[in-house]
Design a protein around this motif. Structure first.
Motif, PDB file in Angstrom:
ATOM      1  N   GLY A 150       2.262  10.617   0.914  1.00  0.00           N
ATOM      2  CA  GLY A 150       3.683  10.121   0.881  1.00  0.00           C
ATOM      3  C   GLY A 150       4.360  10.321  -0.442  1.00  0.00           C
ATOM      4  N   ASP A 151       5.470   9.708  -0.719  1.00  0.00           N
ATOM      5  CA  ASP A 151       6.339   9.731  -2.007  1.00  0.00           C
ATOM      6  C   ASP A 151       5.497   9.260  -3.038  1.00  0.00           C
TER       7      ASP A 151
ATOM      8  N   ASN B 287       0.740  -1.178  -0.030  1.00  0.00           N
ATOM      9  CA  ASN B 287       0.040   0.083   0.177  1.00  0.00           C
ATOM     10  C   ASN B 287       0.919   0.874  -0.015  1.00  0.00           C
ATOM     11  N   LEU B 288       2.143   1.117   0.660  1.00  0.00           N
ATOM     12  CA  LEU B 288       2.931   2.194   0.280  1.00  0.00           C
ATOM     13  C   LEU B 288       3.232   2.566  -0.869  1.00  0.00           C
ATOM     14  N   ARG B 289       3.432   1.566  -1.753  1.00  0.00           N
ATOM     15  CA  ARG B 289       3.542   1.577  -3.187  1.00  0.00           C
ATOM     16  C   ARG B 289       2.553   2.388  -3.882  1.00  0.00           C
ATOM     17  N   GLY B 290       1.323   2.365  -3.554  1.00  0.00           N
ATOM     18  CA  GLY B 290       0.265   3.059  -4.042  1.00  0.00           C
ATOM     19  C   GLY B 290      -0.756   2.115  -4.446  1.00  0.00           C
ATOM     20  N   VAL B 291      -2.010   2.857  -4.794  1.00  0.00           N
ATOM     21  CA  VAL B 291      -3.524   2.092  -4.902  1.00  0.00           C
ATOM     22  C   VAL B 291      -3.244   1.191  -6.224  1.00  0.00           C
TER      23      VAL B 291
ATOM     24  N   GLY C  37       0.160   7.716  -1.670  1.00  0.00           N
ATOM     25  CA  GLY C  37      -0.802   7.325  -0.768  1.00  0.00           C
ATOM     26  C   GLY C  37      -0.386   8.088   0.640  1.00  0.00           C
ATOM     27  N   TYR C  38      -1.491   7.808   1.629  1.00  0.00           N
ATOM     28  CA  TYR C  38      -1.566   8.513   2.781  1.00  0.00           C
ATOM     29  C   TYR C  38      -0.591   7.556   3.425  1.00  0.00           C
ATOM     30  N   SER C  39       0.760   7.849   3.657  1.00  0.00           N
ATOM     31  CA  SER C  39       1.588   6.970   4.385  1.00  0.00           C
ATOM     32  C   SER C  39       1.309   6.820   5.934  1.00  0.00           C
ATOM     33  N   ASN C  40       1.088   8.136   6.335  1.00  0.00           N
ATOM     34  CA  ASN C  40       0.932   7.882   7.984  1.00  0.00           C
ATOM     35  C   ASN C  40       0.126   7.080   8.151  1.00  0.00           C
TER      36      ASN C  40
ATOM     37  N   TYR D  53       7.168  17.121  -5.533  1.00  0.00           N
ATOM     38  CA  TYR D  53       7.128  15.673  -4.814  1.00  0.00           C
ATOM     39  C   TYR D  53       6.409  16.136  -3.281  1.00  0.00           C
ATOM     40  N   ARG D  54       5.930  17.206  -3.210  1.00  0.00           N
ATOM     41  CA  ARG D  54       5.380  17.278  -1.659  1.00  0.00           C
ATOM     42  C   ARG D  54       6.555  17.230  -0.642  1.00  0.00           C
TER      43      ARG D  54
END
Lengths: 607, 607
Positions: free
Chosen positions: A342-343, A159-163, A346-349, B536-537
């Motif tokens: 995040g990078d 999920n950190l990679r993205g949806v 995705g909403y990393s936090n 890149y935020r």
């Protein structure tokens, strides 16, 4: 090194403008957002049987009428949520619907239970997934917990990679699971109808059972309704759909409802017909598959896809939790950091918080699915009830065209959800009481966070009628430890900023004090030196006292006090432990305890 | 709260001038510094029997000649160390003696093995102490490790309180132990001589034993010499004695040697005469005490004082390790922090390091005494050999009056120690090989630390021929996130220091950029604003790039760049997680990666 590990795991950073590409089409959305609901059939029917089994196997036929009740509940929920999708095209989670229609506190109760619930989604699903694996390979049974944890770590990374990238990976197993289960149900029903399954495995429907009670049947019904967890996911995630989002979401919801109904009734029927008894080491689905196909390829295929979809069901939590957190954070009820992308956009936090919390829950409950489910289910039905009730009020207030059938639909949904919630508390109190403790605590915390942010906002706002305190001059204090290049560096910098530079030397020995003053006078005759004596070998205490004195005087004249602290920047990290880190301590102390500016002047070692 | 806990545990801080009061008189010194050596008799004789038992109980009579060998070794060591005390009245540890006479590397080998050895002293002594307790109360046997760890924590606290206070607490048990053991030996020998002990419990001396070999006897001798660990402690700690320090130290050393010889031979004799067989759950001393007195008060008194002296023997490590660390740190071979006296004038960093390391060792070796002893003994005999060899060279070089007998004494000591060391490697290689790995690593580390400190000193020295780079002006960069009081505060401060103030705004959205510029122009028309776009935020990357540009230009004009970073100081600690801690990140990044001054401007929330 950390950075390159991060790159390897989650990929290159994405530009903000690449956000649009991450939207979902219906096929992918069905996979991502329905896996939670669909996978619930892997444990829902079993929960009914576990309750009935407390009376005896003869009571199993009651699972058929109970399942009918669950299907009615499912229909009501699907229809209600369909209306929510159209009424809240920007994402109608229980939090938003309850907040807008019922007020702040009901909204927060819904939001709080959902936040916790998404964590439970992850925990329940991965542990049930581990169960599916260990049913197929009993030797792995003792490793349920580690297997579950590995799954959580895997999902967090994904999920950190993205949806979108996750979706491509996740779509196949969901469809494979649906196909596998439909084949199993088809073959099972065919065998039953054609008489290939002995008639004597089950007691006929209607057989009187000693000891049955309404309480027990309600308990079984409540347990069975855990198969409906996850149906709200689609209505929360409308912004993730491709346009036209509400229409696509509504169709996906209907498709999910249909599939869920087929799988749930099929499994309940086969479990009843085969006379399956729940046990601790093999799941009901595993037993049905075994009875239908034996331990052939099909059996392992069913167990494999079940495990996969359960693990991926946990992914629903990963889609929903961060979005809900953004909504709560925008309303200032949880820390603002949950709104930052995040990078990989995705909403990393949110993703990381969810992963950590799920692992903690798994450890606390030792990875046991059956202990987590009641808590999970009650946490789902509270927001169900609240959002449906919110919709009733909305219809009554707005009265759009044709509002009466809409109101009836949502009222039915609200009533049934409410009854199920009450049943949970009545029949499973020993397992669900923590909800009554933690939910008020969470709502209280939400309020305190909100209060803090409001106060901060007030303090940061510029009041044009209240002109700022002007700074009319500066005093710079330079603590010195000897006559070195570092000190020379700091003194030069300080004198370039102001005339009021005071060097401070803290001496541990009296004789040292005088000697240093002499040396200083020769070296920097133009910079005032103050020596302080420290009987207790502490630098911070005498220094702070001195700074207090200077600051009192400075304030009278609108002068600002700055303390200059040198910081060695070593060439190699391990060198840091070779240097007294007192500068860090002094800095933290002065900054947090005294109202002075602390300027850190780097001194870089070249060797 | 932490501070008051610290006060409670270690007492009020002492002034530097109270240092003199902490010196030791002979009685206390004997207790503090001899407990290590004296307590070794609790495990030394047992080690001999364990080796002999591999042949059979018939071989036990060899313990008598082996003990005679150990006594000769003891005499040689005591005489050698007596000479060291007078030759090095300021503390003649193996490190100092080897360094001064043999050169840097032999000194470092001695120092390194001693540092590790003091940690082993603590670990071996507390675990043997735990053995004494669990011999008396077998039910406690599974808790050897936790008991040992509690002892280490207790000793660490005691030593952080300071030397004299520890001494008062520690003196009694040592003398009680000596008295208890002498009574036991007296009663035991009386019983043996008067025929109250059956003659057939032991094989007579001289009985031929099948399978005995020189290798085995040497191994038993090496094992027995572990009873001599700790005899060097007094010569290291001369500065702790009251004046005349060398004379007092020498007398204390002789007294200790005498007591050690009596206790060691007594225990070896009784173990032989009673025919005691070593076993895993009860120590040899416990068996002797049991055979002599039965489980009476005297038995428990002996076990109790044995446990106490062993635990307090660990205290020798606490006296010696910090002093050795100071010597090594003064020579810049270990971090300078070891030279700093704590609140109670003890070298706290050394004390804490020792405690932590001992606990780690106990955990790694699972609190098993017999596995720690060989490593401990070989680590002792390496510095024994080196310091005696150093003394030989010293006598040959200085040739003072009567140097020949002195040289012979030290040469005998050196030779025997060397032989024992070699024996350890030959007979116990599987247990002592780690010494060959870790010792070179430690010496290498010493050298690297020294090199670093030398380079640092060179870089800090002021070179009068090389005038410092003058700072001719200042540019202050203020990253701003909006128009708030915090920003107003920072801008006012910056403009009071220099005219060259640049506000920097990092925008994530293009439209936002322009809107902010407009607002800024109205609000602070005199302060230059630069807006940067971040795709890149990330705030750090564009900010760093900009700072690099400014810095390049500033360097041409001898200007210094300062970055002003606001820091919220919240009223309650938990509020911190509600604020994006990016200011901390930015600060660390700029300070360590770029050569700019970072000034942190506190903004205190009042609510």
């Amino acid at each position: 090194m950390l950075t390159s590990l991060k790159r390897l795991l989650i990929g290159r950073p994405l530009k903000s403008t690449e956000l649009g590409e991450q939207k979902l089409n219906k096929t992918k959305a069905l996979a991502i957002l329905s896996s939670d609901a669909l996978s619930s059939v892997a444990y829902g029917p079993e929960q009914i049987l576990i309750v009935l089994f407390t009376i005896g196997a003869a009571a199993f036929w009651y699972s058929i009428p109970i399942a009918a009740g669950v299907l009615i509940l499912l229909t009501a929920l699907i229809l209600s949520y369909r209306q929510i999708i159209y009424a809240y095209p920007h994402g109608g989670g229980a939090y938003v619907v309850s907040r807008d229609n019922l007020g702040k506190n009901p909204g927060l109760i819904a939001g709080g239970s959902l936040l916790v619930d998404y964590i439970l989604t992850v925990a329940v699903s991965v542990s049930a997934g581990a169960d599916a694996i260990t049913s197929a390979f009993p030797a792995l049974h003792p490793y349920n917990l580690p297997i579950s944890i590995v799954f959580v770590l895997f999902l967090t990374t994904l999920n950190l990679r993205g949806v979108t990238e996750s979706a491509s990976v996740l779509a196949y197993p969901v469809y494979l699971f649906v196909v596998a289960l439909i084949v199993m149900i088809g073959v099972g029903v065919y065998n039953s109808v054609t008489g290939h399954v002995p008639e004597n495995l089950h007691t006929p429907i209607g057989t009187p059972v000693a000891g049955i009670s309404l309480f027990l049947l309600l308990k079984a019904f409540a347990s069975g309704s855990s198969a409906l967890t996850g149906v709200e996911a689609i209505s929360n995630a409308i912004p993730n759909f491709k346009d036209p989002a509400p229409r696509n979401a509504s169709r996906t919801l209907m498709a999910m409802g249909g599939l869920l109904a087929i799988l749930f009734s099929g499994i309940v029927f086969l479990a009843y017909y085969y006379g399956i008894t729940p046990n601790a080491t093999e799941t009901v689905v595993s037993q049905i598959a075994d009875d239908t196909f034996g331990r052939t390829f099909m059996y392992f295929f069913i167990q494999g896809t079940t495990a996969l979809i359960l693990v991926l069901a946990a992914n629903t939590g990963y889609s929903a939790f961060p979005l809900l957190a953004v909504n709560l954070a925008k309303d200032k009820f949880i820390p603002r950091m949950f709104t930052i992308r995040g990078d990989r956009l995705g909403y990393s936090n949110g993703i990381i918080t969810l992963g950590v919390a799920a692992i903690l829950l798994l450890i606390v409950f030792n990875g046991k699915t059956e202990h987590l489910i009641p808590l999970y289910a009650v946490g789902v039905f509270i927001p169900f009830t609240l959002s449906q009730t919110g919709m009733i009020l909305k219809w009554m207030r707005e009265k759009p065209q044709g509002w009466v059938p809409k109101l009836i639909t949502n009222a039915t949904g609200a009533l049934i959800s409410f009854i199920v919630t009450i049943m949970f508390f009545l029949t499973k109190f020993p397992q669900v009481w923590p909800v009554l403790v933690f939910l008020p605590l969470i709502v209280l915390l939400f309020h305190r966070i909100k209060t803090h942010y409001d106060l901060v906002g007030e303090q940061l706002r510029i009041n044009p009628n209240q002109p700022p305190k002007l700074v009319e001059g500066n005093v710079i204090i330079v603590p010195v430890a000897g006559i070195t290049k570092v000190v020379e560096n700091s003194i030069n910098f300080a004198t370039s900023l102001t005339d009021q530079v005071i060097a401070v030397y803290v001496a541990f020995e009296r004789e040292d004090e005088h000697a240093f003053e002499e040396k200083w006078k020769k070296w920097q005759p133009n910079v005032r030196l103050v020596t302080l004596h420290s009987s207790y070998r502490s630098i911070i205490m005498p220094l702070t006292k001195f700074i207090d004195t200077v600051q009192n005087k400075a304030e009278e004249n609108n002068y600002r006090v700055t303390v200059l602290i040198p910081q060695f920047i070593t060439k190699k990290n391990w060198h840091n432990i070779l240097h007294n880190q007192s500068s860090l301590l002094i800095r933290a102390y002065l900054l947090f305890k005294r109202d002075v500016v602390v300027a850190t002047v780097p001194f870089r070692f070249k060797k």
